[in-house]
Design an enzyme around this catalytic site. Structure first.
Site, mmCIF file in Angstrom:
data_model
loop_
_atom_site.group_PDB
_atom_site.id
_atom_site.type_symbol
_atom_site.label_atom_id
_atom_site.label_comp_id
_atom_site.label_asym_id
_atom_site.label_seq_id
_atom_site.Cartn_x
_atom_site.Cartn_y
_atom_site.Cartn_z
ATOM 1 N N ARG A 39 25.794 -15.264 -50.816
ATOM 2 C CA ARG A 39 24.735 -14.620 -51.720
ATOM 3 C C ARG A 39 24.823 -15.372 -53.101
ATOM 4 O O ARG A 39 23.829 -15.534 -54.017
ATOM 5 C CB ARG A 39 24.668 -13.225 -51.962
ATOM 6 N N LYS A 207 21.676 1.728 -37.322
ATOM 7 C CA LYS A 207 20.823 2.368 -38.049
ATOM 8 C C LYS A 207 19.845 2.969 -37.343
ATOM 9 O O LYS A 207 18.646 2.543 -37.582
ATOM 10 C CB LYS A 207 20.606 2.086 -39.441
ATOM 11 N N GLY A 365 22.034 -7.630 -42.695
ATOM 12 C CA GLY A 365 23.429 -8.152 -43.049
ATOM 13 C C GLY A 365 24.085 -7.996 -41.978
ATOM 14 O O GLY A 365 25.006 -9.238 -41.952
ATOM 15 N N GLY A 389 17.234 -4.157 -45.685
ATOM 16 C CA GLY A 389 16.402 -3.241 -46.032
ATOM 17 C C GLY A 389 15.236 -3.652 -46.355
ATOM 18 O O GLY A 389 14.002 -3.047 -46.094
#
Ligand code: ADP
Ligand code: MG
Length: 408
Positions: A39, A207, A365, A389
């Site tokens: 990043r 998730k 991720g 997200g």
């Protein structure tokens, strides 16, 4: 939506001006070591363009989830140190976000230099639900830019957050889209408008309810949805099968049943694994066996069995669908790829994406980490998204506050 780009800002002239840049420096750390500087590297081009053009750059970023107060382990110091090593311009780190240190260092900043402000989440107002509180913090950030400032949002991973450094500053300064955000939005647009067909979506990960939400908006848009990872067990349960000790969100079963019904009418096909890799316990060295997806309790582990990967037949079936696609979006590993014994499904999917004659996008991720740890290179994919997200929420059709605020 129309956005002003970084190039427009630079063409307007930035020499001597204070430019506030929201970057994504939320990197994984091992103590004070950055373990993956992806990043930081991705943030460099925008900072370099601005400093090359003579701007005085103020960088805002968050790291981890501090609870609204300074905490040493969430300091941006390791990230700023790595940024300074990689950068061709001078980088300093303020000891606070909008306090005495930030003010003093900003005042002495020279043209072509960058000042990283401490973790914006060290201030509780950054994430406050109260507009006035966030606004007051934004005012203090904006004050650092003096009277001719501008704002550049380059943190795609944060655009789904209505936070002061993402949203409120943009209502107070002339605002521009950074190159990272620009690229991500272009990619996501290709996945939502005039998408090349067949459009195959692969979903996995852990998730479950998050991923189920995106399916809602993909029904009728995707031609095929391949279901793996933790959520596959909710699909099996929705079909009336027992899943033993596997990850299951029972309250989501009716949701899945509704999806299956709507998909049939909308022309979207769900493909659920026909075989599953079942283990006796959640461990790298667990005993495991391949069983039919409708016979998980029939494994030698009985009701203790945990499904940790899709089976080889399913992996082959998924791969062949992917290879026939023109567009592929993949979010979520097929199994617990961190354990080699359960990485087979994820590896097969990654391999199929690299072989498909298609526009391929990997989001999330852990999915990005998976393709890298399994030995694939970034350039074997059409695009690897930095924001899990944020990209899911975009595909869900939700409004992203950090993007709409840049719209003019
Ligand atoms: P991403 O970060 O790409 O969005 P998630 O965070 O949703 O993905 O999920 C990643 C995690 O899902 C991985 O750590 C992986 O071990 C886990 N996972 C995948 N399949 C299973 C499974 N069958 N049971 C439990 N965990 C799983
Ligand atoms: Mg994850």
């Amino acid at each position: 939506m129309t956005f002003h780009t970084l190039n427009e800002l630079i063409a307007d002239g930035v020499r001597g001006r204070y430019i506030l840049v929201r970057s994504d420096l939320n990197v994984p750390l091992d103590g004070s070591e950055v373990t993956d500087d992806g990043r930081i590297k991705a943030s460099l081009p925008v900072l370099t363009k601005l400093t090359d053009a003579g701007a005085r750059v103020l960088v805002t970023a968050h790291l981890g989830r501090p609870k609204g107060a300074p905490e040493e382990k969430y300091s941006l110091k390791p990230a700023a140190t790595r940024l300074a090593e990689l950068a061709s311009f001078k980088v300093t780190l303020a000891g606070d976000t909008v306090g005495a240190s930030a003010k003093e260092l900003a005042a002495s900043l020279q043209d072509g230099e960058a000042l990283v402000l401490e973790n914006v989440r060290f201030d509780a107002r950054e994430t406050s639900k109260d507009d006035a509180e966030r606004g007051a913090f934004a005012d203090e950030l904006v004050a650092l830019t003096r009277d001719n400032g501008a704002y550049v949002d380059d943190a795609f991973g944060a655009v789904h957050r209505k936070h002061a450094s993402v949203y409120d500053v943009a209502t107070r300064l002339p605002s521009y889209q950074g190159d990272l955000v620009h690229t991500e939005v272009e990619v996501l647009r290709k996945l939502t408008t005039d998408t090349q067909r067949p459009y195959v979506v692969v979903l996995g990960g852990s998730k479950v309810s998050d991923k189920l939400a995106v399916i809602d908006n993909l029904i009728g848009k995707a031609d095929t949805i391949l279901v793996g990872g933790g959520m596959l067990f909710t699909f099996l349960a929705a079909a009336g099968h027992k899943v033993a000790g596997s990850l299951l969100e029972e309250d989501q079963i009716p949701v899945v049943q509704d999806y299956l019904k709507r998909a049939a009418d909308a022309g979207t096909e769900f493909i659920v694994p026909t075989d599953v890799e079942v283990a006796g316990k959640f461990a790298a060295d667990a005993d495991h066996e391949t069983v039919p997806a409708d016979g998980i309790e029939g494994s030698s582990f009985g009701a203790q069995g945990i499904g940790l990967d899709i089976g080889p037949d399913s992996a082959a079936a998924f791969a062949s669908r992917i290879k026939g696609a023109k567009t592929v979006f993949w979010n979520g590993p097929m199994g617990v790829f961190e354990f080699e014994a359960f990485a087979g499904g994820t590896r097969a999917i990654a391999q199929a994406l690299t072989e498909a004659d298609a526009f391929t996008v990997v989001g999330g991720g852990d999915s990005a980490a998976a393709v890298r740890t399994l030995g694939f290179a970034d350039d074997q994919f059409g695009h690897i998204s930095t924001g899990g997200g944020a990209s899911l929420e975009y595909l869900e059709g939700k409004e992203l506050p950090g993007l709409s605020v840049l719209d003019r």
